[in-house]
Design a protein around this motif. Structure first.
Motif, PDB file in Angstrom:
ATOM      1  N   VAL A 250       0.841  -1.204   0.000  1.00 26.33           N
ATOM      2  CA  VAL A 250       0.000   0.000   0.000  1.00 26.33           C
ATOM      3  C   VAL A 250       0.873   1.250   0.000  1.00 26.33           C
ATOM      4  CG1 VAL A 250      -1.689   1.333   1.326  1.00 26.33           C
ATOM      5  CG2 VAL A 250      -1.957  -1.145   1.084  1.00 26.33           C
ATOM      6  N   ALA A 251       1.962   1.243   0.792  1.00 25.11           N
ATOM      7  CA  ALA A 251       2.867   2.390   0.832  1.00 25.11           C
ATOM      8  C   ALA A 251       3.537   2.629  -0.513  1.00 25.11           C
ATOM      9  CB  ALA A 251       3.915   2.189   1.919  1.00 25.11           C
ATOM     10  N   ARG A 252       3.806   1.564  -1.265  1.00 27.16           N
ATOM     11  CA  ARG A 252       4.513   1.693  -2.546  1.00 27.16           C
ATOM     12  C   ARG A 252       3.572   1.958  -3.710  1.00 27.16           C
ATOM     13  NH1 ARG A 252       6.446   2.709  -6.534  1.00 27.16           N
ATOM     14  NH2 ARG A 252       8.288   1.874  -7.623  1.00 27.16           N
ATOM     15  N   PHE A 253       2.440   1.257  -3.761  1.00 27.83           N
ATOM     16  CA  PHE A 253       1.564   1.335  -4.932  1.00 27.83           C
ATOM     17  C   PHE A 253       0.178   1.913  -4.615  1.00 27.83           C
ATOM     18  CE2 PHE A 253       4.477  -2.238  -5.711  1.00 27.83           C
ATOM     19  CZ  PHE A 253       5.064  -1.813  -6.896  1.00 27.83           C
ATOM     20  N   CYS A 258      -2.836  -2.267  -4.658  1.00 25.77           N
ATOM     21  CA  CYS A 258      -2.907  -3.483  -3.846  1.00 25.77           C
ATOM     22  C   CYS A 258      -4.179  -4.271  -4.161  1.00 25.77           C
ATOM     23  CB  CYS A 258      -2.844  -3.106  -2.363  1.00 25.77           C
ATOM     24  SG  CYS A 258      -2.636  -4.511  -1.255  1.00 25.77           S
ATOM     25  N   LEU A 259      -5.311  -3.572  -4.283  1.00 28.59           N
ATOM     26  CA  LEU A 259      -6.574  -4.254  -4.576  1.00 28.59           C
ATOM     27  C   LEU A 259      -6.587  -4.832  -5.989  1.00 28.59           C
ATOM     28  CD1 LEU A 259      -9.155  -1.841  -2.893  1.00 28.59           C
ATOM     29  CD2 LEU A 259      -8.450  -4.119  -2.118  1.00 28.59           C
ATOM     30  N   THR A 260      -5.991  -4.118  -6.938  1.00 29.38           N
ATOM     31  CA  THR A 260      -5.900  -4.650  -8.304  1.00 29.38           C
ATOM     32  C   THR A 260      -5.101  -5.946  -8.310  1.00 29.38           C
ATOM     33  OG1 THR A 260      -6.022  -2.422  -9.251  1.00 29.38           O
ATOM     34  CG2 THR A 260      -5.119  -4.162 -10.646  1.00 29.38           C
ATOM     35  N   ALA A 261      -3.988  -5.956  -7.585  1.00 30.13           N
ATOM     36  CA  ALA A 261      -3.180  -7.172  -7.482  1.00 30.13           C
ATOM     37  C   ALA A 261      -3.964  -8.306  -6.828  1.00 30.13           C
ATOM     38  CB  ALA A 261      -1.909  -6.888  -6.693  1.00 30.13           C
TER      39      ALA A 261
END
Length: 369
Positions: A250-253, A258-261
């Motif tokens: 979450v901090a990076r993307f 995160c949810l897409t992944a």
């Protein structure tokens, strides 16, 4: 954390015994509804408990929920017919609504900012680690009797004792000196109803697997209840690990990345289940399914808390609980009416469509903001 570990396993604890439960009570393919019956109780009572939490505080509601959880969970082993068993499971769901909403609100009251996300991540890990332990034990117990897994719910009594002994009593959050967060964060960005929708869809993806895999693996592939329990426990173990590094993603993307992944992982898992029943394929599928759950579920609670004022944290946490368990309940309908590999293909398409839609929706609301 022990209190939180009881919530996801409310339906899962009896999954290794589903085929035998279907025979004993003459339910056939509708035995899967026993797993999701508590979800209906959650959906029906979540708003009530959310309002009570905002009025009386999460501590009292959590204590009440744990007591009811232990009693109704164990009583399931003694129900004489399917109707009473479904009623008992419904009341167990109401207890779960109280426990889960109170747990999230306790964390929201005790922790703020980045620490709050970390603790909610730990909560997600606890929920899934409970599945690792309880599903493994359930599979072992189901080899002896269909009644034995119900006694796992007695863990609710242990959690109750520990909450009374170690957790400080917390009153209504709205009466605390620190208020409920950044007003711009509450009003801007993706609105709360869309966050609740994605929480609903995320749990629909996960529990479609949890409900269908025991029946598929035992009736179609010939595996034992204990093997099924261990397989699902591995799934939960992967989810524990994924929930642990979710805050870094979450901090990076960002949450949208995160949810897409997560939904991408759900799609891959279902495609693998559809492609082949070979053991190596089942092994790969369980990894992606666990990643999907671990990267999404703890994040749902965090997003909802961040969109809530102090006066509505309890109610909004209960709405998130209701949304997630609505997905769990609907999964039983999918499993009942779409069978075998067709179910896996349908779920893969749904997960792909949801994952593709997340980024455009986020960009749309970012531009409006």
């Amino acid at each position: 954390m022990l209190m939180s570990s009881l919530t996801v396993m409310v339906g899962n604890a009896i999954t290794p015994a589903l085929p035998e439960l279907g025979e004993v009570f003459g339910l056939g393919s509708f035995a899967s509804w026993l797993v999701t019956a508590p979800a209906l109780g959650v959906v029906a009572t979540s708003i009530l408990f959310g309002k009570l939490i905002d009025r009386t505080g999460p501590y009292k509601i959590g204590v009440l929920g744990l007591l009811l959880y232990g009693i109704t969970g164990v009583l399931g082993a003694f129900m004489p017919n399917a109707a009473l068993l479904f009623l008992d499971r419904f009341i167990l769901g109401a207890a779960t609504a109280a426990v889960m909403s109170a747990g999230v609100t306790l964390i929201a009251g005790f922790f703020k900012g980045e620490m709050q996300l970390k603790i909610l991540s730990l909560q997600g890990m606890s929920m899934e680690f409970g599945g690792v332990i309880f599903l493994g034990v359930s599979g072992f117990l189901a080899d002896y009797s269909w009644t034995a897994p119900f006694f796992i719910y007695g863990m609710g009594f242990l959690a109750l004792i520990m909450v009374l002994a170690f957790v400080p009593a917390l009153g209504p959050i709205s009466k605390m000196t620190e208020s409920g967060g950044d007003e711009s964060a509450v009003k801007g960005g993706v609105p709360l109803p869309l966050i609740l929708l994605i929480a609903f869809l995320g749990m629909l993806m996960f529990f479609t697997a949890m409900v269908s895999l025991p029946i598929y693996m035992q009736n179609s592939l010939g595996y034992s209840p204990s093997f099924t329990g261990y397989y699902l426990a591995v799934l939960d173990l992967i989810a524990v690990l994924a929930a642990g590094f979710m805050p870094k993603i979450v901090a990076r993307f960002g949450a949208k990345g995160c949810l897409t992944a997560a939904f991408g992982c759900y799609c891959i898992a279902y495609l693998l289940y559809f492609a082949s029943p070979a053991k190596i394929v089942l092994g790969l599928a369980v990894v992606f399914m666990g990643l999907g759950f671990g990267l999404s579920t703890p994040l749902f609670n965090s997003l909802v808390v961040s969109k809530s004022t102090a006066e509505r944290k309890g109610l909004n946490a209960s709405l998130c609980t209701m949304a997630m368990f609505s997905g769990q309940f609907l999964s039983a309908m999918l499993v009942s009416f779409i069978a075998g590999r067709s179910l896996f293909a349908t779920a893969a398409i749904m997960a792909a469509v949801i994952g593709v839609c997340i980024l455009p929706v986020q960009r749309h609301f970012d531009k409006r903001r």
